[in-house]
Design an enzyme around this catalytic site. Structure first.
Site, short mmCIF file in Angstrom:
data_model
loop_
_atom_site.label_atom_id
_atom_site.label_comp_id
_atom_site.label_asym_id
_atom_site.label_seq_id
_atom_site.Cartn_x
_atom_site.Cartn_y
_atom_site.Cartn_z
N ASP A 21 0.19 -14.63 3.04
CA ASP A 21 0.03 -12.83 3.48
C ASP A 21 0.77 -12.07 4.18
O ASP A 21 1.44 -13.02 4.85
CB ASP A 21 -1.43 -12.24 3.02
CG ASP A 21 -1.91 -11.50 3.53
OD1 ASP A 21 -0.68 -10.43 2.67
OD2 ASP A 21 -2.41 -10.73 3.75
N ASN A 45 -3.23 -6.74 -7.30
CA ASN A 45 -2.05 -6.31 -6.94
C ASN A 45 -1.36 -5.78 -8.16
O ASN A 45 -0.31 -4.82 -7.65
CB ASN A 45 -1.19 -7.26 -6.82
CG ASN A 45 -1.27 -8.46 -5.09
OD1 ASN A 45 -1.00 -9.75 -5.01
ND2 ASN A 45 -1.73 -7.74 -4.02
C1 IPE Z 1 -3.77 -11.72 -0.77
O1 IPE Z 1 -3.35 -10.43 -0.55
C2 IPE Z 1 -2.64 -11.45 -2.42
C3 IPE Z 1 -1.86 -12.29 -2.54
C4 IPE Z 1 -0.84 -12.86 -0.92
C5 IPE Z 1 -0.98 -12.68 -3.37
P1 IPE Z 1 -3.69 -9.05 -0.27
O2 IPE Z 1 -2.16 -8.34 0.59
O3 IPE Z 1 -3.24 -8.91 -1.53
O4 IPE Z 1 -4.78 -9.17 0.22
P2 IPE Z 1 -5.91 -7.86 0.50
O5 IPE Z 1 -5.37 -6.14 0.57
O6 IPE Z 1 -5.32 -7.60 2.35
O7 IPE Z 1 -7.15 -8.03 0.56
C1 IPE Z 2 1.99 -10.71 0.59
O1 IPE Z 2 2.60 -10.21 1.28
C2 IPE Z 2 2.09 -11.47 -1.29
C3 IPE Z 2 2.01 -10.37 -1.96
C4 IPE Z 2 0.27 -9.68 -2.06
C5 IPE Z 2 2.30 -11.00 -2.99
P1 IPE Z 2 1.66 -8.84 1.23
O2 IPE Z 2 2.60 -7.98 0.10
O3 IPE Z 2 0.19 -8.63 0.81
O4 IPE Z 2 2.25 -8.37 2.57
P2 IPE Z 2 1.79 -7.69 3.35
O5 IPE Z 2 -0.07 -8.32 3.81
O6 IPE Z 2 1.17 -5.79 3.04
O7 IPE Z 2 2.24 -7.78 4.92
MG MG Z 3 -0.77 -7.97 2.43
#
Ligand code: IPE
Ligand code: IPE
Ligand code: MG
Length: 253
Positions: free
Chosen positions: A26, A74
């Site tokens: 993340d 997502n």
């Molecule tokens: C979790 O991260 C999913 C992945 C890393 C694929 P998210 O960014 O989607 O989670 P939340 O929304 O912060 O809980």
């Molecule tokens: C994790 O990074 C990757 C996926 C969820 C696919 P994010 O896209 O959630 O990045 P942040 O958390 O918004 O910085």
């Molecule tokens: Mg994220």
């Protein structure tokens, strides 16, 4: 990038006992936005981090590495970001699977088929086929994965087997239920790492992580690398896992 097995000058932890490491990759979007770049550039930067971490996990003797690439939640993101993530997952798997195969990586996929792009599924299935006899490490790519979805899907499959007369309700226990999960042969998660600064599971491997050790890092995923993984493994080795048991430090009188 150093391939697995090449000397890197750092101390590589062994004997840490973390067979299964799970990572919520993340912080990509915030990493990019902090550099005045669109969120998708953060996802692109995450690819090198992932390859380096897989190599580092091999060096450290980790047996299973589960990585969260796209969650069942997502889909709530903008159509543009969802399309990018689907297309990019497909391209990374296609582009990297030969290299991972040459490292001895066994690739498996965990996730729900519904909604997942057919082209992503096709590349994942091809990667699974290509690497199925490898045994250096198993990399569990979690794409369109949700922990509750996995448990609900397992319950639905189990209910069908009850209906077909293959399972009696009285036989249902935790071990039997576990055989209905997406990857029933993988061991429970020992070490659960989340980068990006947030301290939540976001629905990752709920069943499998019931006794995992959690580590939350402020580092964004594109800044994570094998050395950061090794530091986590060293911290893991200092944790006392009791699994509900207890020993009295004072002798009974
Ligand atoms: C979790 O991260 C999913 C992945 C890393 C694929 P998210 O960014 O989607 O989670 P939340 O929304 O912060 O809980
Ligand atoms: C994790 O990074 C990757 C996926 C969820 C696919 P994010 O896209 O959630 O990045 P942040 O958390 O918004 O910085
Ligand atoms: Mg994220």
């Amino acid at each position: 990038m150093n391939e697995p097995g090449e000397p890197v000058g750092d101390h590589v932890p062994t004997g840490h006992g973390a067979d299964h490491v799970a990572i919520v990759m993340d912080g990509n979007g915030r990493w990019a936005n902090a550099r005045n770049l669109p969120r998708t550039e953060g996802h692109k930067a995450g690819e090198d981090a992932l390859m380096d971490v897989i190599a580092g996990a091999i060096n450290a003797g980790v047996k299973v590495l589960s990585v969260y690439a796209f969650s069942t939640e997502n889909w709530k993101r903008s159509p543009r970001e969802v399309s990018f993530l689907m297309g990019y997952s497909r391209d990374v798997i296609r582009k990297r699977r030969e290299e991972l195969n040459s490292w001895g990586v066994k690739i498996v996929w965990s996730g729900r088929q519904a909604r997942l792009w057919g082209s992503v599924l096709k590349e994942l299935k091809e990667a699974e086929r290509l690497t199925r006899t490898n045994s250096t490490i198993t990399v569990n790519f979690c794409v369109n994965y949700g922990g509750r979805a996995e448990i609900a899907d397992a319950a639905a499959e189990l209910a069908l087997d009850v209906q077909r007369g293959r399972v009696r309700p009285s036989q249902i226990n935790e071990d039997l239920f576990g055989t209905y999960l997406y990857q029933p042969d993988l061991p429970d998660v020992d070490l659960f790492i989340r980068t990006g600064g947030d301290q939540r599971s976001s629905n990752f491997l709920l069943w499998e992580s019931s006794y995992a050790e959690y580590m939350f890092l402020d580092l964004a995923w594109p800044d994570f690398d094998r050395r950061a993984l090794w530091q986590c493994l060293e911290r893991y080795a200092t944790r006392e896992r009791r699994f509900g048991s207890a020993t009295d430090a004072v002798a009974d009188r």
